[in-house]
Design a protein around this motif. Structure first.
Motif, PDB file in Angstrom:
ATOM      1  N   ALA A  18      42.671  40.001  41.243  1.00  0.00           N
ATOM      2  CA  ALA A  18      41.840  38.916  40.716  1.00  0.00           C
ATOM      3  C   ALA A  18      40.673  38.618  41.651  1.00  0.00           C
ATOM      4  O   ALA A  18      39.570  38.292  41.205  1.00  0.00           O
ATOM      5  CB  ALA A  18      42.689  37.666  40.519  1.00  0.00           C
ATOM      6  N   TYR A  21      38.068  41.031  40.935  1.00  0.00           N
ATOM      7  CA  TYR A  21      37.455  40.797  39.627  1.00  0.00           C
ATOM      8  C   TYR A  21      36.517  39.582  39.639  1.00  0.00           C
ATOM      9  O   TYR A  21      35.382  39.647  39.167  1.00  0.00           O
ATOM     10  CB  TYR A  21      38.559  40.598  38.587  1.00  0.00           C
ATOM     11  N   PHE A  22      37.008  38.482  40.211  1.00  0.00           N
ATOM     12  CA  PHE A  22      36.248  37.233  40.088  1.00  0.00           C
ATOM     13  C   PHE A  22      35.124  37.079  41.119  1.00  0.00           C
ATOM     14  O   PHE A  22      34.153  36.378  40.859  1.00  0.00           O
ATOM     15  CB  PHE A  22      37.190  36.027  40.196  1.00  0.00           C
ATOM     16  N   THR A  23      35.262  37.716  42.272  1.00  0.00           N
ATOM     17  CA  THR A  23      34.265  37.494  43.330  1.00  0.00           C
ATOM     18  C   THR A  23      32.849  37.815  42.869  1.00  0.00           C
ATOM     19  O   THR A  23      31.950  36.971  43.008  1.00  0.00           O
ATOM     20  CB  THR A  23      34.637  38.286  44.593  1.00  0.00           C
ATOM     21  N   MET A  26      31.761  35.375  39.834  1.00  0.00           N
ATOM     22  CA  MET A  26      31.576  33.952  40.118  1.00  0.00           C
ATOM     23  C   MET A  26      30.520  33.692  41.188  1.00  0.00           C
ATOM     24  O   MET A  26      30.220  32.541  41.493  1.00  0.00           O
ATOM     25  CB  MET A  26      32.915  33.330  40.554  1.00  0.00           C
ATOM     26  N   VAL A  31      35.193  32.775  46.311  1.00  0.00           N
ATOM     27  CA  VAL A  31      36.515  32.940  45.718  1.00  0.00           C
ATOM     28  C   VAL A  31      37.470  33.345  46.836  1.00  0.00           C
ATOM     29  O   VAL A  31      37.203  34.297  47.570  1.00  0.00           O
ATOM     30  CB  VAL A  31      36.504  34.009  44.608  1.00  0.00           C
ATOM     31  N   LEU A  51      42.555  31.357  44.204  1.00  0.00           N
ATOM     32  CA  LEU A  51      43.453  32.074  43.308  1.00  0.00           C
ATOM     33  C   LEU A  51      44.857  32.113  43.898  1.00  0.00           C
ATOM     34  O   LEU A  51      45.013  32.266  45.112  1.00  0.00           O
ATOM     35  CB  LEU A  51      42.957  33.516  43.104  1.00  0.00           C
ATOM     36  N   LEU A  71      44.498  29.315  38.928  1.00  0.00           N
ATOM     37  CA  LEU A  71      43.152  29.141  39.474  1.00  0.00           C
ATOM     38  C   LEU A  71      42.973  27.676  39.862  1.00  0.00           C
ATOM     39  O   LEU A  71      43.216  26.774  39.054  1.00  0.00           O
ATOM     40  CB  LEU A  71      42.085  29.529  38.441  1.00  0.00           C
ATOM     41  N   SER A  73      40.154  25.018  41.293  1.00  0.00           N
ATOM     42  CA  SER A  73      38.709  24.861  41.478  1.00  0.00           C
ATOM     43  C   SER A  73      38.440  23.537  42.188  1.00  0.00           C
ATOM     44  O   SER A  73      38.835  22.477  41.698  1.00  0.00           O
ATOM     45  CB  SER A  73      38.009  24.893  40.113  1.00  0.00           C
ATOM     46  N   ALA A  90      35.362  30.626  34.948  1.00  0.00           N
ATOM     47  CA  ALA A  90      36.328  31.640  35.368  1.00  0.00           C
ATOM     48  C   ALA A  90      37.332  31.939  34.252  1.00  0.00           C
ATOM     49  O   ALA A  90      37.703  33.098  34.030  1.00  0.00           O
ATOM     50  CB  ALA A  90      37.052  31.168  36.629  1.00  0.00           C
ATOM     51  N   TYR A  93      35.750  34.266  31.833  1.00  0.00           N
ATOM     52  CA  TYR A  93      35.729  35.656  32.302  1.00  0.00           C
ATOM     53  C   TYR A  93      37.128  36.277  32.302  1.00  0.00           C
ATOM     54  O   TYR A  93      37.288  37.474  32.078  1.00  0.00           O
ATOM     55  CB  TYR A  93      35.174  35.730  33.727  1.00  0.00           C
ATOM     56  N   GLY A  94      38.115  35.453  32.565  1.00  0.00           N
ATOM     57  CA  GLY A  94      39.456  36.002  32.765  1.00  0.00           C
ATOM     58  C   GLY A  94      40.310  36.083  31.523  1.00  0.00           C
ATOM     59  O   GLY A  94      41.274  36.847  31.481  1.00  0.00           O
TER      60      GLY A  94
END
Lengths: 151, 126
Positions: A18, A21-23, A26, A31, A51, A71, A73, A90, A93-94
Motif C-alpha cells: 500500500a 501504491y499510495f505514495t 497522494m 504516506v 497505513l 488508513l 488521515s 485515498a 484510489y484504493g
C-alpha cells in the motif's frame, strides 16, 4: 513421472504494498506506516496519511487473500477538512471495485489486485497518541497469492 | 411508515413501448416481470427467521470474542447488543461495541473493531 514440487501460497505484505501504491498517488501528502516524530523545535506539522495492516484471511479457494488496510488521515486543527479530503481521495484510489490494478512491491514483485472496496467508510476518531484530528477508514484488497517453493 | 419496503413501483411507461411496466427483456425477446412487493415481503420474512437471528447472534458473539482476544488495553470489554428484529426493519441487526472506557481507548489506539471486522470479512454496518 516426477512428484509435483510442494509449494505454499504466500500473500503480499499489505503495508509495503500500500505504501508503494499510495505514495506517488497522494503526493505531496506524506504516506507512512508509523507515527512520525517531528523535531522538538518543529513549529508546523503537515497533514499526512498513515497505513496499517488490518488483517484479513485467505479465502476458501486457497489462492486469494482478502487483505484489509486501515488508513489514518491526520491534519493540524486548523486544517481539519484536509484530513477528511485526503482520506476520501485515498479511498477513491484504493477502492476501485471490479477495476483491477497491479502494484509492484519494494522487492519488484507485481501483485494483482483483483477486487477492492471500502470495508469501513471514514469516521472521525482522535488518536490518543496524536494531538491532531484523525479520520480513519478501512479498505479491502483481494489479491491472489503467489507460489512459494518449499525445498 | 406502513409499507416501508413494498417494492420500487412500476417503471415509467413512457420509456418502454412494448414490455409490461417493470419488465426485464432478455436477448431472445422474452420478458420477465418481478413482483417486487412479494419478493420484498419474502426477503423480510427470511431475514427475520429464528434461524437467521440465531446465526446473527452467533456471528456477533464470535466477532466480540475475537475483539476481546486481540484487545491490548487492560480491562477493555467489547460486547454485543441484543439482536434487534423489528418487523418494520428490512432485516434483524446486532452490533459489536466498545462497552467500557478501556475498550474505547483500546479501539482509538489499535482500531480493534476494524481488525475484528476484517478478520471475519465483514463490512461496517452489515
Amino acid at each position: 513421472m516426477t512428484a509435483p514440487t510442494p509449494y505454499g501460497i504466500v500473500g503480499p505484505d499489505p503495508e509495503s504494498l500500500a505504501l508503494a501504491y499510495f505514495t506517488p498517488l497522494m503526493s505531496p501528502v506524506p504516506v507512512t506506516t508509523r507515527l512520525p516524530k517531528p523535531a522538538a523545535r518543529a513549529d508546523t506539522v503537515t497533514p499526512w496519511l498513515r497505513l496499517e495492516a488490518g488483517g484479513g484471511f485467505m479465502r476458501d479457494d486457497e489462492i486469494m487473500f482478502d487483505l484489509s488496510l486501515i488508513l489514518h488521515s491526520y491534519a493540524p486543527q486548523n486544517e481539519e477538512p484536509a484530513a477528511a479530503k485526503n482520506l476520501r481521495t485515498a479511498l477513491g484510489y484504493g477502492a476501485r471495485g471490479i477495476y483491477t490494478f497491479t502494484v509492484t512491491d519494494p522487492d519488484g514483485v507485481d501483485w494483482w489486485v483483483a477486487h477492492s472496496k471500502v470495508q469501513g467508510n471514514l469516521f472521525k476518531q482522535n488518536d490518543p497518541l496524536v494531538n491532531m484530528p484523525r479520520y480513519k477508514a478501512m479498505l479491502m484488497w483481494r489479491i491472489p497469492g503467489q507460489a512459494l517453493a518449499v525445498s | 411508515m406502513t409499507e416501508p419496503l413494498a417494492g420500487g413501483g412500476a417503471d415509467d411507461p413512457g420509456t418502454d413501448t412494448d414490455a409490461p411496466a417493470g419488465a426485464h427483456t432478455f436477448r431472445d425477446g422474452s420478458e420477465m416481470v418481478i413482483d417486487k412487493a412479494a419478493f420484498s415481503a419474502f426477503a423480510i420474512q427470511a431475514l427475520h427467521a429464528p434461524a437467521v437471528i440465531a446465526a446473527l447472534a452467533d456471528e456477533v458473539a464470535q466477532i466480540a470474542d475475537y475483539a476481546n482476544s486481540i484487545a491490548v488495553q487492560k480491562g477493555a470489554i467489547y460486547a454485543v447488543t441484543e439482536v434487534q428484529s423489528w418487523p418494520d426493519s428490512k432485516r434483524a441487526r446486532a452490533n459489536v461495541w466498545s462497552s467500557n472506557f478501556a475498550a474505547m481507548i483500546d479501539d482509538a489506539h489499535n482500531s480493534t473493531l476494524f481488525k475484528a471486522l476484517a478478520h471475519f470479512g465483514g463490512t461496517a454496518t452489515q
